[in-house]
Enzyme design. Structure first.
Site, mmCIF file in Angstrom:
data_model
loop_
_atom_site.group_PDB
_atom_site.id
_atom_site.type_symbol
_atom_site.label_atom_id
_atom_site.label_comp_id
_atom_site.label_asym_id
_atom_site.label_seq_id
_atom_site.Cartn_x
_atom_site.Cartn_y
_atom_site.Cartn_z
ATOM 1 N N ASP A 1 0.926 -0.997 -0.304
ATOM 2 C CA ASP A 1 0.170 0.306 0.228
ATOM 3 C C ASP A 1 1.129 1.198 -0.101
ATOM 4 O O ASP A 1 2.348 1.619 0.576
ATOM 5 C CB ASP A 1 -0.685 0.354 1.351
ATOM 6 N N ASN B 1 -10.744 -2.777 -6.164
ATOM 7 C CA ASN B 1 -9.846 -1.843 -6.498
ATOM 8 C C ASN B 1 -10.685 -2.063 -7.935
ATOM 9 O O ASN B 1 -10.303 -1.136 -9.248
ATOM 10 C CB ASN B 1 -8.533 -2.691 -6.898
HETATM 11 C C1 FPP Z 1 -1.426 0.205 -3.347
HETATM 12 O O1 FPP Z 1 -1.607 1.561 -3.484
HETATM 13 C C2 FPP Z 1 -0.898 -0.731 -4.677
HETATM 14 C C3 FPP Z 1 -2.360 -1.276 -5.625
HETATM 15 C C4 FPP Z 1 -3.478 -0.832 -5.799
HETATM 16 C C5 FPP Z 1 -1.258 -2.010 -6.309
HETATM 17 C C6 FPP Z 1 -0.126 -2.412 -6.618
HETATM 18 C C7 FPP Z 1 0.356 -2.228 -7.106
HETATM 19 C C8 FPP Z 1 1.853 -2.013 -7.913
HETATM 20 C C9 FPP Z 1 2.730 -2.504 -7.202
HETATM 21 C C10 FPP Z 1 2.303 -2.101 -8.858
HETATM 22 C C11 FPP Z 1 1.786 -3.873 -10.423
HETATM 23 C C12 FPP Z 1 2.465 -4.755 -8.748
HETATM 24 C C13 FPP Z 1 2.800 -5.641 -9.852
HETATM 25 C C14 FPP Z 1 2.625 -6.982 -8.972
HETATM 26 C C15 FPP Z 1 3.928 -5.871 -11.002
HETATM 27 P P1 FPP Z 1 -2.130 2.524 -3.002
HETATM 28 O O2 FPP Z 1 -2.850 3.059 -5.038
HETATM 29 O O3 FPP Z 1 -3.666 2.000 -2.566
HETATM 30 O O4 FPP Z 1 -1.477 4.192 -2.557
HETATM 31 P P2 FPP Z 1 -2.458 5.187 -1.243
HETATM 32 O O5 FPP Z 1 -3.261 4.513 -0.234
HETATM 33 O O6 FPP Z 1 -1.435 5.796 -1.326
HETATM 34 O O7 FPP Z 1 -3.784 5.115 -2.756
#
Ligand code: FPP
Length: 257
Positions: free
Chosen positions: A24, A72
């Protein structure tokens, strides 16, 4: 002989067999730097790569990454399609390294909701690496813990209807055999980055006795040193599985029924 790049205080005999990670904080990492949220996801790929390498170096047997939750899908269209694109790109670019490390790629979640090209990329990686006997790399995609339990219950009910299962005989082990990846051990260590303190519908059944490490780092900043800190934190814990400390010290087997 101990490899020189390993942390001297980490006990290699007590490495968590299965580490699961809620990645996250990509969005916040980007916004704090005046960038668009997708820049955070792109930077997050660097952490994915580094944590996979560190897991391999420490001989973690299973690494499960929460890459895209069922919730998501409700994000803005542009962000969803960028995440799908990044995932495809990642799988294409990293397959050679995955093969070299004899790692096996797997996925859990409702893959049928993925765009066809993303689904094809995931299925290709899973197929290509099926015979590998190294670490298992599990991507939770379009995944929700409650959805997994509902899907399991539905299949179990169908088997009961067909007379293949006796409802009276259903115990925890029988139920767990209907989960998405029933052969995997439960996570020993659950890591969450991004400073929130919640489970967010991740592996609800499997984390019953997992140790939880909360990191204040945003995912793009979570690198090898932070991963090592999580393992050290894990190694300081006493896992009792419902037993007393004295029982654990005298070698209680920790069976919970
Ligand atoms: C959460 O951060 C993260 C995600 C929803 C996606 C995770 C994806 C990656 C790390 C990249 C692609 C993955 C792979 C396995 C190649 P957020 O966007 O919820 O952050 P925030 O809470 O700060 O808004």
């Amino acid at each position: 002989m101990r490899k020189p790049n390993l942390h001297p205080e980490i006990d290699l005999d007590r490495i968590p067999r299965h580490v699961a990670i809620i990645m996250d904080g990509n969005g916040r990492w980007a916004v704090e730097r005046g960038l668009e949220r997708n820049a955070g996801h792109r930077e997050g790929i660097g952490s994915v790569r580094e944590i996979i390498r560190a897991s391999r170096d420490y001989d973690v047997r299973v690494l499960t990454l929460y890459a895209f939750s069922i919730e998501n899908w409700n994000r803005p269209k542009g962000e969803v399609s960028e995440l799908m694109r990044l995932l495809e790109e990642y799988l294409e670019n990293e397959l050679a390294e995955v093969m070299e490390n004899r790692a096996r790629v797997r996925s859990i979640g409702r893959l049928d909701r993925l765009p066809p090209s993303t689904r094809r990329a995931v299925e290709h990686a899973v197929r290509e690496t099926e015979g590998n006997d190294g670490m298992q790399l599990v991507f939770a995609l379009s995944y929700g813990g409650r959805t997994e339990l509902v899907d399991a219950a539905r299949r179990l009910a169908r088997d009961a209807e067909l007379g293949k299962v006796d409802p009276e005989g259903i115990d925890e082990k029988a139920f767990a055999s209907y989960l998405y990846a029933p052969d995997l051990p439960d996570p020993d260590l659950l890591i969450r980055t991004g400073s929130e303190q919640r489970v967010s519908n991740f592996l609800l059944w499997q984390i019953a006795y997992s140790e939880i490490h909360l990191s204040g780092c945003m995912w793009p900043e979570f690198r090898r040193a932070e991963f090592e800190a999580a393992i050290l934190d894990y190694q300081r814990r006493e896992r009792r599985f419902g037993l007393t400390s004295a029982q654990v010290r005298s070698g209680g087997d920790g069976v919970v029924e």
